[in-house]
Design a protein around this motif. Structure first.
Motif, PDB file in Angstrom:
ATOM      1  N   GLU A  54     -43.101  74.846 -19.654  1.00  0.00           N
ATOM      2  CA  GLU A  54     -41.832  74.560 -18.656  1.00  0.00           C
ATOM      3  C   GLU A  54     -41.925  73.432 -17.694  1.00  0.00           C
ATOM      4  O   GLU A  54     -41.183  72.474 -17.635  1.00  0.00           O
ATOM      5  CB  GLU A  54     -41.348  75.843 -17.919  1.00  0.00           C
ATOM      6  CG  GLU A  54     -40.895  76.745 -18.922  1.00  0.00           C
ATOM      7  CD  GLU A  54     -39.560  76.568 -19.719  1.00  0.00           C
ATOM      8  OE1 GLU A  54     -38.847  75.836 -19.166  1.00  0.00           O
ATOM      9  OE2 GLU A  54     -39.467  76.793 -20.858  1.00  0.00           O
ATOM     10  N   ILE A  55     -43.264  73.353 -17.237  1.00  0.00           N
ATOM     11  CA  ILE A  55     -43.424  72.224 -16.070  1.00  0.00           C
ATOM     12  C   ILE A  55     -43.724  70.960 -16.794  1.00  0.00           C
ATOM     13  O   ILE A  55     -43.745  69.955 -16.045  1.00  0.00           O
ATOM     14  CB  ILE A  55     -44.467  72.631 -14.967  1.00  0.00           C
ATOM     15  CG1 ILE A  55     -45.690  72.771 -15.724  1.00  0.00           C
ATOM     16  CG2 ILE A  55     -43.948  73.943 -14.390  1.00  0.00           C
ATOM     17  CD1 ILE A  55     -46.750  73.089 -14.521  1.00  0.00           C
ATOM     18  N   THR A  56     -44.005  70.843 -18.111  1.00  0.00           N
ATOM     19  CA  THR A  56     -44.113  69.545 -18.737  1.00  0.00           C
ATOM     20  C   THR A  56     -43.259  68.950 -19.616  1.00  0.00           C
ATOM     21  O   THR A  56     -43.442  68.338 -20.215  1.00  0.00           O
ATOM     22  CB  THR A  56     -45.667  69.694 -19.533  1.00  0.00           C
ATOM     23  OG1 THR A  56     -45.581  70.844 -20.571  1.00  0.00           O
ATOM     24  CG2 THR A  56     -46.816  70.063 -18.431  1.00  0.00           C
ATOM     25  N   ARG A  57     -42.114  69.826 -19.402  1.00  0.00           N
ATOM     26  CA  ARG A  57     -40.849  69.046 -20.171  1.00  0.00           C
ATOM     27  C   ARG A  57     -40.607  67.721 -19.838  1.00  0.00           C
ATOM     28  O   ARG A  57     -41.004  67.157 -18.798  1.00  0.00           O
ATOM     29  CB  ARG A  57     -39.555  70.163 -20.153  1.00  0.00           C
ATOM     30  CG  ARG A  57     -39.910  71.452 -20.853  1.00  0.00           C
ATOM     31  CD  ARG A  57     -38.610  72.227 -21.017  1.00  0.00           C
ATOM     32  NE  ARG A  57     -38.714  73.570 -21.407  1.00  0.00           N
ATOM     33  CZ  ARG A  57     -38.902  73.787 -22.817  1.00  0.00           C
ATOM     34  NH1 ARG A  57     -38.857  72.951 -23.628  1.00  0.00           N
ATOM     35  NH2 ARG A  57     -39.055  74.974 -23.145  1.00  0.00           N
ATOM     36  N   PRO A  58     -39.723  66.916 -20.441  1.00  0.00           N
ATOM     37  CA  PRO A  58     -39.395  65.678 -20.009  1.00  0.00           C
ATOM     38  C   PRO A  58     -38.855  65.704 -18.645  1.00  0.00           C
ATOM     39  O   PRO A  58     -37.942  66.506 -18.371  1.00  0.00           O
ATOM     40  CB  PRO A  58     -38.527  65.137 -21.390  1.00  0.00           C
ATOM     41  CG  PRO A  58     -38.825  65.793 -22.358  1.00  0.00           C
ATOM     42  CD  PRO A  58     -39.272  67.316 -22.110  1.00  0.00           C
ATOM     43  N   GLY A  59     -39.323  64.743 -17.701  1.00  0.00           N
ATOM     44  CA  GLY A  59     -39.111  64.881 -16.425  1.00  0.00           C
ATOM     45  C   GLY A  59     -39.946  65.547 -15.535  1.00  0.00           C
ATOM     46  O   GLY A  59     -39.967  65.399 -14.407  1.00  0.00           O
ATOM     47  N   GLY A  60     -40.848  66.370 -16.123  1.00  0.00           N
ATOM     48  CA  GLY A  60     -41.863  67.062 -15.446  1.00  0.00           C
ATOM     49  C   GLY A  60     -42.916  66.409 -15.130  1.00  0.00           C
ATOM     50  O   GLY A  60     -43.242  65.290 -15.502  1.00  0.00           O
ATOM     51  N   ILE A  61     -44.066  67.132 -15.059  1.00  0.00           N
ATOM     52  CA  ILE A  61     -45.602  66.666 -14.882  1.00  0.00           C
ATOM     53  C   ILE A  61     -46.138  66.352 -16.021  1.00  0.00           C
ATOM     54  O   ILE A  61     -45.551  66.750 -17.118  1.00  0.00           O
ATOM     55  CB  ILE A  61     -46.283  67.577 -13.831  1.00  0.00           C
ATOM     56  CG1 ILE A  61     -46.441  68.872 -14.712  1.00  0.00           C
ATOM     57  CG2 ILE A  61     -45.840  67.716 -12.702  1.00  0.00           C
ATOM     58  CD1 ILE A  61     -47.617  69.629 -14.095  1.00  0.00           C
ATOM     59  N   MET A  62     -47.264  65.719 -16.050  1.00  0.00           N
ATOM     60  CA  MET A  62     -47.892  65.414 -17.174  1.00  0.00           C
ATOM     61  C   MET A  62     -48.559  66.505 -17.759  1.00  0.00           C
ATOM     62  O   MET A  62     -49.337  67.545 -16.766  1.00  0.00           O
ATOM     63  CB  MET A  62     -49.141  64.363 -16.943  1.00  0.00           C
ATOM     64  CG  MET A  62     -48.373  62.702 -16.712  1.00  0.00           C
ATOM     65  SD  MET A  62     -47.527  62.041 -17.888  1.00  0.00           S
ATOM     66  CE  MET A  62     -49.097  61.834 -18.910  1.00  0.00           C
TER      67      MET A  62
END
Length: 137
Positions: free
Chosen positions: A70-78
């Motif tokens: 969830e946190i690495t989806r596009p626009g999220g963190i690496m």
């Protein structure tokens, strides 16, 4: 494995006894260490406590994995790690993590989520991004 059983029992009692009152309490929850998570993941018996230990382990792994997605989806963190196209079996992940912790005893006292992320980053590193062509603009 007595310390695992008492640790699991304490976690279960805390969860059951607290309920809504625990959410309102200012007392911090006990911190789960990487070593304790590895001990839970390494449970091998068929008794209820061993099965609960493995269930807790797998739930922790799946929860951390879903959160990472969830946190690495596009626009999220690496991403901290990149799974292969064919997702590894949960049993393999569990065993691999236990083996990694045994080989890295310096990680045993770290937070369980930190140890699990370090294992995942080591086991499933992301490919380095391709270098940009041309000069800076």
């Amino acid at each position: 494995m007595p310390h695992v059983r008492s640790g699991l029992g304490a976690l279960m009692l805390l969860a059951l006894a607290g309920g809504p009152a625990l959410a309102q309490s200012a007392a911090p929850l006990p911190q789960l260490s990487t070593g304790t998570l590895a001990a839970l993941c390494g449970a091998t018996g068929t008794d209820a406590e061993s099965l609960m230990a493995v269930g807790y382990c797998r739930g922790f792994i799946v929860g951390m994995g879903q959160y990472h997605i969830e946190i690495t989806r596009p626009g999220g963190i690496m991403p901290a790690f990149c799974l292969p196209r064919e997702t590894p079996a949960l049993e393999f992940v569990q065993t691999s993590f236990v083996t990694w912790v045994a080989a890295n005893p310096d990680q045993a006292e770290t937070k369980a989520v930190d140890g699990l992320l370090r294992w995942a980053a080591t086991t499933y590193p992301c490919a380095a991004p391709a270098p940009r062509r041309g000069g800076a603009r």
